[in-house]
Design an enzyme around this catalytic site. Structure first.
Site, PDB file in Angstrom:
ATOM      1  N   PRO A  22      -0.811   4.338  -0.337  1.00 20.24           N
ATOM      2  CG  PRO A  22      -3.182   4.461  -1.073  1.00 20.24           C
ATOM      3  CD  PRO A  22      -1.865   5.118  -0.304  1.00 20.24           C
ATOM      4  CE  LYS A  23       5.974  -1.120  -3.653  1.00 25.09           C
ATOM      5  NZ  LYS A  23       5.870  -1.450  -5.074  1.00 25.09           N
TER       6      LYS A  23
END
Length: 293
Positions: A22-23
């Protein structure tokens, strides 16, 4: 410390040997633990240790000679809040101590660059990931490894469901890849949302509007400045604004890369269809005015 960068992609990369993370929507931060103390470095290279005393204190648990790469975030109401991270980053040393109590920071670590004085950037990501997890899991919050999967279907599920928590998208890395310091060796897939926004004003003149001042239907309702309008949209906005009467000047709004800029308010607001990848960067793109509403 030169950090790795990511090149934007429009679709989810798939294939053997890929990892997905995930960013997070925060500030890039390198943590360097020496034998004597801790230094926190922003992506620009600036040392910001005094702004995050809570993270600096937590990093003292790391073994000497450790360097981590990750993102500092602040959680609020169940999601990450970039505005609060900005507030923390801009605080004076005295103010930072107070904010560390009311707005504690978390560190989402996604790579280890040095461990016990040994430079591990040349090792494959898969090995660095194992070292990172072994290092941080016993310590617990606020220093935590980001989630990772090699399953593209799970990654696709993350991409669709995690934005409600403030996650911007995904970062994709090769399992056999060395740390690409200073290069766009990773890939990033950001969310792009097309939705209606309230047009509360515009920059420029009544005859030549330059950009719209928008309130998006998500976030904290802070006005945002759009990207520059096309010639066709400038004409359309000028006509629609004129039909609403004289716009009031004198208000100001923060524009990305420009700081505080003046704008003219519209009351009642117009409605526009906009595309935006996040609430902060790049600016929302105006696709059309919703004159049908």
């Amino acid at each position: 410390m030169r950090v790795a960068l990511a090149a934007a992609v429009r679709t989810l990369p798939r294939g053997a040997g890929l990892a997905y993370e995930p960013k997070f929507d925060g500030h890039r931060l390198v943590i360097a633990r020496s034998a004597a103390d801790v230094a926190l470095q922003a992506r620009s290279g600036r040392i910001v240790t005094s702004a995050f005393p809570d993270l600096a204190a937590a990093a003292l648990q790391l073994p000497a000679g450790t360097v981590l790469d990750g993102e500092v975030v602040v959680w609020h109401a169940g999601r990450t809040d970039f505005a609060l991270v900005q507030r923390r980053a801009a605080a004076t040393a005295a103010r930072a101590a107070v904010l560390a109590q009311s707005l504690p920071a978390s560190y989402a670590a996604f790579d280890v660059l040095e461990l016990a004085g040994l430079d591990v950037r040349g090792r494959p990501y898969e090995r660095r990931r194992a070292l990172l997890v072994d290092l941080l899991l016993p310590l617990g919050p606020p220093l935590q490894p980001v989630p990772m999967t090699t399953d593209p279907e799970l990654a696709a599920t993350w991409y669709e469901t995690l934005p409600a928590s403030g996650i911007e998208g995904l970062v994709v890395k090769r399992l056999d890849q060395a740390y690409p310091a200073g290069r766009r060796g990773w890939q990033k897939l950001r969310h792009t949302d097309v939705r209606d926004a309230a047009v509360v004003g515009y920059t420029g003149t009544p005859r030549r509007p330059l950009a719209l001042v928008l309130v998006l239907p998500v976030g904290d309702e802070t006005p945002l400045v759009s990207s520059p309008l096309t010639a066709a949209l400038r004409r359309e906005v000028a006509e629609a604004a004129a039909a609403r009467g004289a716009a009031e000047p004198g208000a100001t709004v923060t524009a990305i890369g420009l700081g505080e800029v003046p704008y003219r308010t519209l009351d009642p607001p117009l409605t526009a269809e906009v595309r935006h990848t996040s609430a902060r960067h790049p600016p929302p793109e105006v696709l059309r005015l919703r004159t049908d509403l």
